[in-house]
Write an enzyme that holds these catalytic residues in place. Structure first.
Site: not given
Ligand code: ZN
Length: 341
Positions: A157, A192
């Site tokens: 992220h 993910d």
């Protein structure tokens, strides 16, 4: 499988994060590192400690001023009278505000987008170790079929100058950029359960990196503002960003079909190597509780990645504490090894 790690990765361990109007347990606990480490040792993998190299491979992807900020923010915070024990921002610029301040609170909000990245004295040593693990693992891939970078804290992220979603340095992106120096074109596939928004941004205009992400519909879960199917890359990277958002409660068959679509893109791209952002938070017993992927699903995913028959760097991302966490890693590796042998 060669496994790369560093013990300093276990240091970062803030207890709480602020979400949904309350403090809740911070999901990325140090026990994650201990579980991954134990599974790798029990299963007889070769475990190697990463050396600490220079920062250059990190600043090849991240803004050097942001890296300096991460190194120094805790000392600045703890020298501020009346501030609490953990660095947590509470004000951020919006897309209408473009002046970057140099004072602590403004700079902290500039370099973060939520309360999900609490910082303590141990944060920089841990995230730096995690990035060095990714760098060393990328370097060790030359001449080997696969290497596992046991990264923790995770990274996918994180943007060049933004911490986000428990991620500070983008381990997979740092490693992928480094792999392009050795292998030419590289495909980065992110499984993910959350969209790899930092990785997408970093490679969005690059012709030498294909980015594929399979994740929960971003309207329903973080990162909320990226991860949609119409984000396909720009400029030289147009057509090389492939997002597959899937609904809540996605099960093995649909998830594996999405992986097949991503791997078909990878084969069409003909890269010299593959990197995998390997999260286990798509699992049926993960506390994130979005998808329903089983041990058999992770084993089959491992088999399909190995079937690409390309040098493969596996980079650990999410996957949170439950009695089953270690078994998901074990299942993926068993599938990968079965296909490789
Ligand atoms: Zn995740």
């Amino acid at each position: 499988m060669l496994v790369i790690h560093h013990p300093d990765q276990a240091l970062h361990d803030p207890e709480l994060v602020f979400r949904t109007g309350q403090f809740i347990p911070q999901p990325d606990r140090r026990e994650r590192y201990e579980i991954f480490q134990r599974v790798m040792q029990e299963d007889g993998h070769a475990v190697e400690t990463a050396p600490f190299g220079p920062l250059d491979p990190i600043t090849a992807v991240h803004d050097p001023d942001y890296v300096t900020f991460l190194q120094t923010v805790y000392a600045r915070w703890s020298a501020s009278p009346g501030y609490g024990p953990v660095v947590i921002p509470n004000v951020h610029p919006t897309h209408r505000m473009h002046h970057k301040p140099t004072e602590l609170l403004g700079e902290l909000g500039w370099y973060s987008n939520s309360t999900s990245c609490p910082i303590t004295a141990d944060t920089w040593p841990s995230v730096h170790a995690s990035a060095q693990v990714a760098i060393h693992a990328a370097d060790r891939l030359s001449g080997l079929p696969a290497v596992y970078a046991m990264c923790r804290p995770p990274g996918h992220h994180a943007y060049p100058d933004l911490m986000s979603g428990a991620c500070f340095l983008n381990n997979a992106a740092i490693a992928t950029h480094r792999l392009t120096k050795t292998f030419g074109k590289v495909a980065l596939v992110d499984i993910d359960v959350h969209h790899g928004n930092g990785s997408q941004f970093i490679f969005y205009e690059r012709a030498d990196v294909l980015f594929c992400s399979i994740h929960v519909d971003p309207r329903l879960s973080a990162p909320l503002y990226a991860g949609y199917a119409d984000e396909i890359g720009e400029g030289a990277g147009k057509g090389l960003n492939f997002n597959q958002p899937l609904p809540l409660e996605t099960r093995d068959p649909e998830w594996l079909a999405a992986i097949d679509e991503a791997l078909a893109r990878v084969q069409g791209f003909a890269p010299g190597a593959v990197a995998v952002s390997l999260g286990f938070d798509a699992a049926e017993h993960d506390p994130v509780a979005t998808f329903k992927i089983t041990n058999a699903g992770f084993m089959e995913a491992g088999r399909r990645f190995a079937a690409l028959d390309l040098p493969t760097l596996l980079v650990q991302e999410g996957g949170y504490l439950s009695p089953h966490l270690g078994s998901y890693l074990r299942s993926f590796f068993q599938g990968f090894a079965r296909q490789s042998s």
